[in-house]
Scaffold this active site. Structure first.
Site, short mmCIF file in Angstrom:
data_model
loop_
_atom_site.label_atom_id
_atom_site.label_comp_id
_atom_site.label_asym_id
_atom_site.label_seq_id
_atom_site.Cartn_x
_atom_site.Cartn_y
_atom_site.Cartn_z
CB ILE A 1 -0.89 -0.18 1.26
CG1 ILE A 1 -1.82 0.91 1.08
CG2 ILE A 1 -0.39 0.18 2.82
CD1 ILE A 1 -3.13 1.18 1.73
CG ASN B 1 -0.64 0.84 17.91
OD1 ASN B 1 -0.42 1.91 18.86
ND2 ASN B 1 0.53 0.20 17.39
N GLY C 1 3.95 -4.36 11.03
CA GLY C 1 2.67 -4.57 10.22
C GLY C 1 3.17 -4.00 9.00
CB VAL C 2 -0.34 -2.26 6.92
CG1 VAL C 2 -1.15 -1.97 8.24
CG2 VAL C 2 -0.35 -1.20 5.30
CG ASP C 3 1.57 1.27 12.60
OD1 ASP C 3 1.50 2.10 11.71
OD2 ASP C 3 1.43 1.45 14.37
CB SER D 1 -8.46 -5.79 12.54
OG SER D 1 -9.07 -4.80 13.95
CB THR D 2 -7.05 -9.41 8.32
OG1 THR D 2 -6.14 -9.12 7.93
CG2 THR D 2 -8.47 -8.66 8.32
N GLY D 3 -4.57 -8.84 10.48
CA GLY D 3 -3.08 -9.66 10.79
C GLY D 3 -2.60 -10.05 11.97
CE1 TYR E 1 -3.58 -5.46 17.53
CE2 TYR E 1 -5.49 -3.33 16.49
CZ TYR E 1 -4.38 -3.39 17.38
OH TYR E 1 -3.55 -2.66 18.21
N1 AR6 Z 1 0.58 -3.71 2.33
C1 AR6 Z 1 -0.82 -3.46 2.82
N2 AR6 Z 1 -1.28 -4.75 3.16
C2 AR6 Z 1 0.06 -5.11 4.26
C3 AR6 Z 1 1.60 -4.55 4.50
C4 AR6 Z 1 1.50 -3.85 3.16
N3 AR6 Z 1 2.93 -2.75 3.35
N4 AR6 Z 1 1.77 -5.41 5.60
C5 AR6 Z 1 1.04 -6.24 5.71
N5 AR6 Z 1 0.34 -5.78 5.36
P1 AR6 Z 1 -1.45 -5.64 10.80
P2 AR6 Z 1 -3.68 -5.22 12.69
C6 AR6 Z 1 -1.19 -6.13 5.83
O1 AR6 Z 1 -0.89 -7.04 11.70
O2 AR6 Z 1 -4.09 -6.77 12.34
C7 AR6 Z 1 0.51 -3.01 14.22
O3 AR6 Z 1 1.56 -3.79 14.45
C8 AR6 Z 1 -1.56 -7.72 6.51
O4 AR6 Z 1 -0.60 -9.05 5.20
O5 AR6 Z 1 -0.33 -4.56 9.72
O6 AR6 Z 1 -4.73 -4.16 12.02
C9 AR6 Z 1 0.19 -1.90 14.64
O7 AR6 Z 1 0.28 -0.67 14.75
C10 AR6 Z 1 -2.78 -7.58 6.75
O8 AR6 Z 1 -4.11 -7.56 6.03
O9 AR6 Z 1 -3.01 -5.15 11.29
C11 AR6 Z 1 -0.91 -2.58 15.46
O10 AR6 Z 1 -0.76 -2.70 16.83
C12 AR6 Z 1 -3.07 -6.45 7.31
O11 AR6 Z 1 -2.05 -5.64 6.57
C13 AR6 Z 1 -1.44 -3.76 15.07
O12 AR6 Z 1 -0.13 -3.85 14.20
C14 AR6 Z 1 -2.79 -6.12 8.33
O13 AR6 Z 1 -2.30 -6.94 9.30
C15 AR6 Z 1 -2.51 -3.50 14.02
O14 AR6 Z 1 -2.92 -5.50 13.43
#
Ligand code: AR6
Length: 174
Positions: free
Chosen positions: A15, A28, A36-38, A125-127, A129
């Site tokens: 993204i 968060n 993750g994406v954050d 939320s699908t990573g 969380y």
């Molecule tokens: N581009 C698009 N999607 C992505 C990318 C990217 N570069 N990297 C990961 N994803 P997550 P959550 C997808 O864990 O579950 C963080 O530490 C990934 O495959 O990033 O909402 C925050 O600070 C998944 O499908 O977010 C919070 O503490 C999706 O992004 C916590 O994680 C979300 O996964 C939030 O958890």
């Protein structure tokens, strides 16, 4: 006039690379970054984004699940980052569906208020969380479809799937 579904696109990839008006961050409540994406968004966008998040926390406090805030895109191709907080999955009886829906709706509303014509969502939320992917995808598509049906902005919404499972789920739903 577009039909609602013709304004929704499903793509697979990173993204942080997208040239859209707004990308959404699955943050968060601290808004201070994470994995993750954050982590990817803050790494690619540089320190400006974190500095703006800090100011928001000083002014308004933490961002509760379901809410959203907006910053510039820093060094990203996107103009804005909408930071929203999805629910942590605790089994499904703790208001998770409503909070996830709110995360999508409040992000869309904030982007529209800032004039965004195009917005891209990760699979919130699908990573880390732990939200079950199919249930999350249904909520995401339902929330976006409902919003677009009654709002002109954003004109286009991109679901950006990172993993193959989410990509397949979204392709089937949209
Ligand atoms: N581009 C698009 N999607 C992505 C990318 C990217 N570069 N990297 C990961 N994803 P997550 P959550 C997808 O864990 O579950 C963080 O530490 C990934 O495959 O990033 O909402 C925050 O600070 C998944 O499908 O977010 C919070 O503490 C999706 O992004 C916590 O994680 C979300 O996964 C939030 O958890």
């Amino acid at each position: 006039m577009y039909t609602t579904l013709s304004r929704i696109f499903v793509i697979q990839g990173d993204i942080t690379k997208l040239e859209v008006d707004a990308i959404v961050n699955a943050a968060n409540s601290s808004l201070m970054g994470g994995g993750g994406v954050d982590g990817a968004i803050h790494r690619a966008g540089g320190p400006q984004i974190l500095a703006e998040c800090r100011e928001i926390v000083v002014r308004k406090g933490r961002c509760e699940p379901g809410n959203a805030v907006i910053t510039s895109g820093g060094n990203l191709p996107a103009k804005f980052v909408v930071h929203t907080v999805g629910p942590i999955w605790h089994g499904g009886n703790n208001n998770e569906p409503q909070l996830l829906q709110n995360a999508y709706l409040n992000s869309l509303k904030l982007a529209a208020e800032n004039g965004a014509q195009t917005i891209a969502f990760p699979n919130i939320s699908t990573g880390v969380y732990g939200y079950p992917k199919e249930q999350a995808a249904r909520i995401a598509v339902g929330a976006v479809t409902g919003f677009l049906a009654v709002n002109q902005l954003p004109k286009q919404v991109y679901f950006v799937c990172f993993d193959d499972e989410n990509y397949e789920l979204y392709r089937q739903l949209v």
